[in-house]
Design a protein around this motif. Sequence first.
Motif, PDB file in Angstrom:
ATOM      1  N   HIS A 197       0.453  -0.966   0.405  1.00 13.45           N
ATOM      2  CA  HIS A 197      -0.515  -0.060  -0.622  1.00 13.45           C
ATOM      3  C   HIS A 197       1.126   1.237   0.105  1.00 13.45           C
ATOM      4  N   ALA A 198       2.238   1.320   0.306  1.00 10.92           N
ATOM      5  CA  ALA A 198       3.263   2.665   0.093  1.00 10.92           C
ATOM      6  C   ALA A 198       4.009   2.813  -0.812  1.00 10.92           C
ATOM      7  N   GLN A 199       4.219   1.127  -1.279  1.00 18.55           N
ATOM      8  CA  GLN A 199       4.886   1.482  -2.544  1.00 18.55           C
ATOM      9  C   GLN A 199       4.478   1.048  -4.084  1.00 18.55           C
ATOM     10  N   LYS A 200       5.065   0.830  -5.397  1.00 17.59           N
ATOM     11  CA  LYS A 200       5.164   0.278  -6.245  1.00 17.59           C
ATOM     12  C   LYS A 200       5.501  -0.490  -5.788  1.00 17.59           C
ATOM     13  N   ILE A 201       4.899  -2.025  -5.549  1.00 14.28           N
ATOM     14  CA  ILE A 201       6.263  -3.192  -5.847  1.00 14.28           C
ATOM     15  C   ILE A 201       5.759  -4.474  -6.743  1.00 14.28           C
ATOM     16  N   ASP A 202       6.896  -4.115  -7.881  1.00 12.68           N
ATOM     17  CA  ASP A 202       6.444  -5.499  -8.881  1.00 12.68           C
ATOM     18  C   ASP A 202       6.848  -6.621  -9.553  1.00 12.68           C
ATOM     19  N   LEU A 203       7.077  -6.709  -8.071  1.00  9.96           N
ATOM     20  CA  LEU A 203       7.464  -8.577  -7.787  1.00  9.96           C
ATOM     21  C   LEU A 203       7.145  -8.955  -6.737  1.00  9.96           C
ATOM     22  N   VAL A 204       6.249  -9.517  -6.463  1.00  5.88           N
ATOM     23  CA  VAL A 204       6.241 -10.509  -4.297  1.00  5.88           C
ATOM     24  C   VAL A 204       7.239 -11.681  -4.595  1.00  5.88           C
ATOM     25  N   ILE A 205       7.651 -11.789  -3.638  1.00  2.00           N
ATOM     26  CA  ILE A 205       8.875 -13.299  -3.157  1.00  2.00           C
ATOM     27  C   ILE A 205       8.303 -13.400  -1.944  1.00  2.00           C
ATOM     28  N   SER A 206       7.651 -14.636  -2.067  1.00  2.00           N
ATOM     29  CA  SER A 206       7.025 -15.014  -0.866  1.00  2.00           C
ATOM     30  C   SER A 206       6.645 -15.782   0.154  1.00  2.00           C
ATOM     31  N   ASP A 207       7.593 -16.054   0.745  1.00  2.00           N
ATOM     32  CA  ASP A 207       7.696 -18.343   1.405  1.00  2.00           C
ATOM     33  C   ASP A 207       6.094 -18.358   1.704  1.00  2.00           C
ATOM     34  N   TRP A 208       5.811 -18.956   2.022  1.00  2.00           N
ATOM     35  CA  TRP A 208       4.729 -19.984   2.223  1.00  2.00           C
ATOM     36  C   TRP A 208       4.236 -19.889   3.452  1.00  2.00           C
ATOM     37  N   ASN A 209       5.253 -21.272   4.672  1.00  2.00           N
ATOM     38  CA  ASN A 209       4.842 -20.468   5.397  1.00  2.00           C
ATOM     39  C   ASN A 209       5.169 -19.874   6.205  1.00  2.00           C
ATOM     40  N   MET A 210       4.299 -18.715   7.099  1.00  2.00           N
ATOM     41  CA  MET A 210       4.773 -17.620   7.837  1.00  2.00           C
ATOM     42  C   MET A 210       3.633 -17.175   9.006  1.00  2.00           C
ATOM     43  N   PRO A 211       4.281 -16.336  10.361  1.00  2.00           N
ATOM     44  CA  PRO A 211       3.088 -16.703  10.482  1.00  2.00           C
ATOM     45  C   PRO A 211       2.137 -15.195  10.676  1.00  2.00           C
ATOM     46  N   VAL A 212       1.244 -15.176  11.527  1.00  2.00           N
ATOM     47  CA  VAL A 212       0.384 -13.717  10.588  1.00  2.00           C
ATOM     48  C   VAL A 212      -0.706 -13.702   9.929  1.00  2.00           C
ATOM     49  N   MET A 213       0.433 -13.729   9.111  1.00  2.00           N
ATOM     50  CA  MET A 213      -0.560 -14.086   6.923  1.00  2.00           C
ATOM     51  C   MET A 213       0.221 -14.682   6.692  1.00  2.00           C
ATOM     52  N   ASN A 214       0.217 -15.553   6.132  1.00  2.00           N
ATOM     53  CA  ASN A 214       1.229 -16.869   5.407  1.00  2.00           C
ATOM     54  C   ASN A 214       1.219 -16.780   4.822  1.00  2.00           C
ATOM     55  N   GLY A 215       2.034 -17.283   3.359  1.00  2.00           N
ATOM     56  CA  GLY A 215       2.236 -16.583   1.713  1.00  2.00           C
ATOM     57  C   GLY A 215       0.951 -16.826   0.758  1.00  2.00           C
ATOM     58  N   PHE A 216       0.439 -17.956   1.546  1.00  2.00           N
ATOM     59  CA  PHE A 216      -0.765 -17.999  -0.104  1.00  2.00           C
ATOM     60  C   PHE A 216      -1.539 -17.221   0.783  1.00  2.00           C
ATOM     61  N   GLU A 217      -2.049 -17.091   2.307  1.00  2.00           N
ATOM     62  CA  GLU A 217      -2.899 -15.765   2.841  1.00  2.00           C
ATOM     63  C   GLU A 217      -2.984 -14.629   1.805  1.00  2.00           C
ATOM     64  N   LEU A 218      -1.141 -14.533   1.561  1.00  2.00           N
ATOM     65  CA  LEU A 218      -0.785 -13.163   1.393  1.00  2.00           C
ATOM     66  C   LEU A 218      -0.944 -12.859  -0.762  1.00  2.00           C
ATOM     67  N   LEU A 219      -0.767 -14.176  -1.246  1.00  2.00           N
ATOM     68  CA  LEU A 219      -1.010 -14.521  -2.723  1.00  2.00           C
ATOM     69  C   LEU A 219      -2.530 -14.250  -2.924  1.00  2.00           C
ATOM     70  N   ARG A 220      -3.892 -14.706  -2.237  1.00  2.00           N
ATOM     71  CA  ARG A 220      -5.332 -14.475  -2.159  1.00  2.00           C
ATOM     72  C   ARG A 220      -5.440 -12.857  -1.882  1.00  2.00           C
ATOM     73  N   GLU A 221      -4.890 -12.717  -1.388  1.00  2.00           N
ATOM     74  CA  GLU A 221      -5.476 -11.533  -0.682  1.00  2.00           C
ATOM     75  C   GLU A 221      -5.439 -10.408  -2.090  1.00  2.00           C
ATOM     76  N   ILE A 222      -3.441 -10.123  -2.974  1.00  2.00           N
ATOM     77  CA  ILE A 222      -3.229 -10.247  -3.878  1.00  2.00           C
ATOM     78  C   ILE A 222      -4.270 -10.055  -5.434  1.00  2.00           C
ATOM     79  N   ARG A 223      -4.486 -11.338  -5.225  1.00  2.00           N
ATOM     80  CA  ARG A 223      -5.402 -11.653  -6.203  1.00  2.00           C
ATOM     81  C   ARG A 223      -6.271 -11.041  -6.202  1.00  2.00           C
ATOM     82  N   ALA A 224      -7.077 -10.677  -5.117  1.00  2.00           N
ATOM     83  CA  ALA A 224      -8.612 -10.713  -4.871  1.00  2.00           C
ATOM     84  C   ALA A 224      -8.684  -9.184  -5.091  1.00  2.00           C
ATOM     85  N   SER A 225      -7.506  -8.341  -4.788  1.00  2.00           N
ATOM     86  CA  SER A 225      -7.035  -6.641  -5.007  1.00  2.00           C
ATOM     87  C   SER A 225      -7.260  -5.905  -6.393  1.00  2.00           C
TER      88      SER A 225
END
Length: 125
Positions: A47-75
């Motif tokens: 929300h603060a920067q113009k990002i051109d590529l996201v590289i994310s791990d799947w397993n993380m606390p709080v919000m994992n990589g799959f949840e992040l991907l789902r939120e990005i694709r829904a936006s």
Amino acid sequence: MIELNREILIVDDTAVLRNIMKMQLQRMGFLQIYEAQDGREAMKILHAQKIDLVISDWNMPVMNGFELLREIRASEIFKEIPFIMVTAEATQARISMALQLKVDELILKPFTLEILERKILRGIQ
């Protein structure tokens, strides 16, 4: 030719892995690299920067990589950002889940720097 002025976000709860990926990206010539330790922090950066590529791990606390991907694709704002998922668990179910959300590339751990570089170059084209 690859544009090196792209802004890349690395999301991983392990600082050492973020560092390895950041060093490889810098070696490739990328200068604008952001880091987040989980998906929630990544969304704040998106929300603060113009990002051109996201590289994310799947397993993380709080919000994992799959949840992040789902939120990005829904936006409407972020849905076209290329997304590379990194995971140690290459089950068919996980791969299917990521493909359904249109992940651009998958990197299986452990990975070599050559694999990382090849996937990054494919992800930003």
